[in-house]
Design an enzyme around this catalytic site. Sequence first.
Site, short mmCIF file in Angstrom:
data_model
loop_
_atom_site.label_atom_id
_atom_site.label_comp_id
_atom_site.label_asym_id
_atom_site.label_seq_id
_atom_site.Cartn_x
_atom_site.Cartn_y
_atom_site.Cartn_z
N ASP A 138 0.86 -1.17 0.00
CA ASP A 138 0.00 0.00 0.00
C ASP A 138 0.91 1.24 0.00
O ASP A 138 2.12 1.12 -0.18
CB ASP A 138 -0.98 -0.02 1.19
CG ASP A 138 -0.33 0.23 2.54
OD1 ASP A 138 0.92 0.35 2.61
OD2 ASP A 138 -1.06 0.32 3.53
N CYS A 195 3.10 -2.98 4.19
CA CYS A 195 2.20 -1.89 4.55
C CYS A 195 2.75 -1.30 5.84
O CYS A 195 3.83 -1.70 6.29
CB CYS A 195 0.74 -2.34 4.67
SG CYS A 195 0.29 -3.33 6.10
N GLY A 196 2.06 -0.36 6.43
CA GLY A 196 2.60 0.33 7.60
C GLY A 196 2.98 -0.61 8.73
O GLY A 196 4.09 -0.59 9.24
N HIS A 224 10.56 -22.66 10.61
CA HIS A 224 9.56 -23.28 11.47
C HIS A 224 8.15 -23.27 10.89
O HIS A 224 7.33 -24.11 11.28
CB HIS A 224 9.53 -22.59 12.83
CG HIS A 224 10.78 -22.81 13.61
ND1 HIS A 224 10.92 -22.37 14.91
CD2 HIS A 224 11.96 -23.44 13.31
CE1 HIS A 224 12.11 -22.70 15.37
NE2 HIS A 224 12.76 -23.35 14.41
N ASN A 225 7.83 -22.30 10.02
CA ASN A 225 6.46 -22.15 9.55
C ASN A 225 6.29 -22.37 8.06
O ASN A 225 5.18 -22.29 7.56
CB ASN A 225 5.93 -20.76 9.92
CG ASN A 225 6.10 -20.46 11.38
OD1 ASN A 225 6.88 -19.58 11.74
ND2 ASN A 225 5.42 -21.19 12.25
N ARG A 228 6.72 0.89 8.51
CA ARG A 228 6.90 1.95 9.52
C ARG A 228 7.77 1.52 10.70
O ARG A 228 8.07 2.33 11.57
CB ARG A 228 5.54 2.42 10.03
CG ARG A 228 4.75 3.15 8.96
CD ARG A 228 3.46 3.73 9.49
NE ARG A 228 2.78 4.45 8.44
CZ ARG A 228 1.49 4.30 8.14
NH1 ARG A 228 0.74 3.47 8.83
NH2 ARG A 228 0.95 5.00 7.16
N ARG A 252 9.85 -31.75 13.37
CA ARG A 252 8.77 -31.50 14.33
C ARG A 252 7.82 -30.39 13.87
O ARG A 252 6.68 -30.31 14.33
CB ARG A 252 9.36 -31.18 15.70
CG ARG A 252 10.04 -29.83 15.81
CD ARG A 252 10.68 -29.64 17.19
NE ARG A 252 10.96 -28.27 17.49
CZ ARG A 252 12.09 -27.64 17.16
NH1 ARG A 252 13.02 -28.27 16.50
NH2 ARG A 252 12.27 -26.38 17.49
N ARG A 303 2.85 -29.50 12.50
CA ARG A 303 2.22 -28.24 12.90
C ARG A 303 1.77 -27.45 11.69
O ARG A 303 0.65 -26.91 11.66
CB ARG A 303 3.21 -27.41 13.73
CG ARG A 303 3.60 -28.08 15.02
CD ARG A 303 4.76 -27.38 15.67
NE ARG A 303 5.20 -28.15 16.83
CZ ARG A 303 6.38 -28.03 17.37
NH1 ARG A 303 7.27 -27.18 16.89
NH2 ARG A 303 6.70 -28.76 18.41
#
Length: 150
Positions: A15, A72-73, A105-106, A116, A139, A143
């Site tokens: 944005d 974005c901000g 991990h994700n 910002r 592991r 998840r």
Amino acid sequence: MLPFDMNKPVAIGCDHAGFDYKEELISFLEGKGIAFQDFGTHSKDSVDYPDFAHPVASAVEKGEAAFGILLCGSANGVAITANKHQGIRAAICWGVELADLARKHNDANVICIPARFVREGDAEKMVNTFMSTHFEGGRHENRVKKIACA
């Protein structure tokens, strides 16, 4: 070998608050010879972040982009929007360690940067870490599989 298919372009969008960093990141990608698709915005005029977050997330979701970069901000709006898409794991990162962990991990596939709250030069470091860090699996695998609402 990079964890993403870099034969595909990187999807990038922002944005008005993220515009300057988006332009810097585009120069960074160009300098590395990495293809990208710029989903806008293309100025500092006030805009609505979902109008740019949805196309970036869609490109990643459809497999048309290697990964996504959103700014974005606060990064909250673009992350919330991107995470509405199936298969998207958008992570808010304001430092290199978070970008590293988001991948390890994700298995994040969209990095969301709060313009910002990031110092100049740090966005490039985070993107470089994000695109070069592999998911650890192990592991974390089970998840990540539990994230989707299917």
